[in-house]
Design a protein around this motif. Structure first.
Motif, PDB file in Angstrom:
ATOM      1  N   UNK A 247      11.167  23.887  42.827  1.00 59.79           N
ATOM      2  CA  UNK A 247      10.674  23.464  44.146  1.00 59.79           C
ATOM      3  C   UNK A 247       9.154  23.545  44.202  1.00 59.79           C
ATOM      4  N   UNK A 248       8.607  24.646  43.691  1.00 59.04           N
ATOM      5  CA  UNK A 248       7.147  24.815  43.725  1.00 59.04           C
ATOM      6  C   UNK A 248       6.457  23.705  42.920  1.00 59.04           C
ATOM      7  N   UNK A 249       7.001  23.391  41.747  1.00 55.24           N
ATOM      8  CA  UNK A 249       6.399  22.335  40.919  1.00 55.24           C
ATOM      9  C   UNK A 249       6.497  20.978  41.614  1.00 55.24           C
ATOM     10  N   UNK A 250       7.647  20.697  42.198  1.00 60.01           N
ATOM     11  CA  UNK A 250       7.843  19.398  42.873  1.00 60.01           C
ATOM     12  C   UNK A 250       6.905  19.250  44.059  1.00 60.01           C
ATOM     13  N   UNK A 251       6.837  20.272  44.908  1.00 57.49           N
ATOM     14  CA  UNK A 251       5.950  20.196  46.072  1.00 57.49           C
ATOM     15  C   UNK A 251       4.492  20.093  45.636  1.00 57.49           C
ATOM     16  N   UNK A 252       4.151  20.780  44.558  1.00 52.87           N
ATOM     17  CA  UNK A 252       2.766  20.733  44.073  1.00 52.87           C
ATOM     18  C   UNK A 252       2.396  19.401  43.453  1.00 52.87           C
ATOM     19  N   UNK A 253       3.418  18.620  43.048  1.00 52.95           N
ATOM     20  CA  UNK A 253       3.149  17.337  42.396  1.00 52.95           C
ATOM     21  C   UNK A 253       3.173  16.171  43.350  1.00 52.95           C
ATOM     22  N   UNK A 254       3.475  16.417  44.615  1.00 56.13           N
ATOM     23  CA  UNK A 254       3.586  15.310  45.592  1.00 56.13           C
ATOM     24  C   UNK A 254       2.231  14.629  45.798  1.00 56.13           C
TER      25      UNK A 254
END
Length: 431
Positions: free
Chosen positions: A424-431
C-alpha cells in the motif's frame, strides 16, 4: 419475453437491486483471484484468524452424533451457560429463559426486524448487513451521523435530535462496539448518556457486542447495565471464539421484552426450526469459560492489539487519516488527502479506490460506501486478519510470553500484514 415468463421472475421489489453481502463478495473474489494464481492479501472479510479453542472442538467431536431437533429457543443447557456468561461479564441478572439461540446473530437480527414493527436507527458507518436487512423487510432506515474526530461514535445529542420530532415512534437502535468497521468503542460515560436518551424515547436497543471479548484491554462494558429494561445483547461464537462458520448466535433479552422474544421464536419455528444440535452442545463449554478460554482470550487480545497499533501507525505514516482501534480487528482509514492525485487517475470513489488497490497490489479491502457513506468518501475498511492465528497465539504465549508484543512479533507472526502495508505504501507513493 411473454407475460408468463415475466411473472415467473417477478422478484420481490425489496430485494431487487440489492447486491450480495459485500464482505462475502470480497472473500469470494479474493478466493477466485487466488485460484487464478494471484497473490491476494485478504483484508476484506472480517473472519477471526484464530482457531476454535481445543476444548470446544473436542465438545463438537463428542456430540457429533446428536441428531434430534432441539427446542426452537435453543438447548436449555446452552441457554443456561449463556445466561451465566452474560451475568458474569456484564453484571446482569438474566435467567436462561431470557436467551434465544439462532444460526448466527445475523439471522436473529433479521427476525427481530420482522417481529418488531419499527424504524431502524444506525450510526454511520455501520456493518454492511444492517441496512440491507431492513430494506428487504420493508423497514425505514435512518442513518445517524458520527464524526472522525469523535472516533465515529454516536452521541446522545445526535440520537435525541432524530427522536424528538416524533417521540413515540417505534424504533430499534443498533449499537455495535467495539465497532465494525472502525475498531473504536464507547466509554462508560458515552454509554450512560445514550442509555438515558434511549429510555426517554422507549427505544429497543440492540447492543451488538459480538466483538466485546476482543476489546484489547479486556474492559468491554455493556450498555445493558445502564438501560437493562430496553436492551437486547447480541453475541455469538464467530468473533471471539474463531467459529464463524459454525453459525451460532444468541440474543439475551430483558424480562420486559419477553413478548418480543416469544414473537421471534414463532418466526424461528416457521423458518430455521432450530440451530444445529452438535453446535449447540459444543458451545456450552465456550460460554461456561474456564482458565483455558481466558488464556485464549488474553493472548488473542495481545495479538490483535499489537497488529492494530502497527497497521494504524503504518497507515498514518502513509498520510491516511485513521483512528486507533480499541478492539476487534478493523481500521477505517480515510485517503482523502490523496483525492487530487487519485482523481488524475480517474479514481474518485471509495469503490474505485479499493478496486485499483486490489488490481495494483493484490491487497483486498472494502470501500466506505459499503458502510453507509456516499460514494466519494475516500475511505476503506481493513480487516487485519491475514495471518496464521494458531501460530500467532503459540508464539505470543511462548517466545514472547514474558515480553510486550512489538514490531518484531508482527514481522515474525504476521508477515502478510507487513507485506500489505509495504505494498500500500509503495502504491500510494507511486501515484
Amino acid at each position: 419475453m411473454d407475460i408468463h415468463t415475466e411473472h415467473r421472475y417477478a422478484i420481490n421489489l425489496n430485494v431487487r437491486g440489492i447486491q450480495p453481502s459485500s464482505t462475502l463478495r470480497i472473500n469470494e473474489l479474493s478466493n477466485h483471484l487466488k485460484a487464478e494464481g494471484k497473490d491476494i492479501i485478504k483484508l476484506g472479510l472480517g473472519q477471526s484468524p484464530f482457531p476454535v479453542p481445543e476444548r470446544v472442538v473436542r465438545a463438537l467431536q463428542d456430540h457429533a452424533q446428536e441428531k434430534d431437533y432441539l427446542p426452537v429457543k435453543g438447548l436449555k443447557g446452552l441457554r443456561q451457560a449463556i445466561s451465566g456468561y452474560i451475568n458474569r461479564k456484564a453484571k446482569l441478572s438474566s435467567s436462561w429463559e431470557d436467551v434465544l439461540i439462532g444460526p448466527g446473530s445475523k439471522e436473529l437480527l433479521f427476525i427481530l426486524q420482522l417481529a418488531y414493527y419499527g424504524d431502524l436507527l444506525i450510526p454511520r458507518p455501520s456493518w454492511v448487513s444492517y441496512a440491507p436487512q431492513a430494506r428487504i423487510i420493508g423497514r425505514s432506515v435512518h442513518w445517524l451521523p458520527t464524526h472522525a474526530e469523535n472516533n465515529w461514535q454516536l452521541t446522545a445529542e445526535e440520537l435525541d435530535i432524530i427522536c424528538r420530532d416524533d417521540p413515540t415512534r417505534p424504533r430499534i437502535l443498533i449499537l455495535n462496539y467495539p465497532s465494525n468497521p472502525t475498531g473504536c468503542t464507547y466509554t462508560e460515560e458515552q454509554l450512560l448518556a445514550i442509555a438515558n436518551v434511549a429510555r426517554k424515547y422507549r427505544l429497543i436497543l440492540l447492543s451488538d457486542e459480538i466483538y466485546g471479548e476482543v476489546h484489547f484491554e479486556g474492559k468491554h462494558k455493556s450498555i445493558a447495565r445502564y438501560y437493562p429494561e430496553g436492551t437486547i445483547i447480541s453475541t455469538g461464537l464467530s468473533k471471539w471464539a474463531g467459529a464463524g462458520g459454525w453459525r451460532l448466535g444468541t440474543f439475551i433479552f430483558p424480562p420486559e421484552l419477553r413478548p418480543l422474544l416469544d414473537a421471534m421464536a414463532i418466526i424461528a419455528s416457521e423458518t430455521f426450526t432450530s440451530t444445529s444440535a452438535p453446535i449447540q452442545y459444543a458451545a456450552i463449554p465456550a460460554f461456561e469459560g474456564g482458565d483455558d478460554i481466558e488464556e485464549y482470550l488474553v493472548q488473542s487480545r495481545r495479538v490483535l492489539k499489537v497488529i492494530g497499533e502497527y497497521v494504524h501507525r503504518r497507515l498514518s505514516d502513509m498520510g491516511a487519516e485513521v483512528q486507533k482501534p480499541e478492539g476487534a480487528f478493523y481500521l477505517f482509514p480515510n485517503f482523502s488527502s490523496f483525492r487530487e492525485i487519485l482523481a488524475k487517475r480517474d479514481i474518485k470513489t471509495s469503490q474505485a479506490f479499493c478496486q485499483a488497490l486490489l488490481e495494483s497490489t493484490g491487497v483486498a479491502t472494502l470501500p466506505a460506501s459499503d458502510f453507509g457513506f456516499v460514494p466519494d468518501h475516500l475511505g476503506a475498511r481493513l480487516a487485519f486478519v491475514d495471518f496464521d492465528g494458531a501460530q500467532a497465539l503459540t508464539m505470543a504465549a511462548s517466545e514472547f510470553g514474558d515480553y510486550e508484543l512489538n514490531d518484531e512479533f508482527v514481522q515474525k507472526a504476521c508477515p502478510r500484514i507487513v507485506m500489505a502495508m509495504d505494498k500500500m505504501e509503495h502504491w500510494l507513493g507511486s501515484l
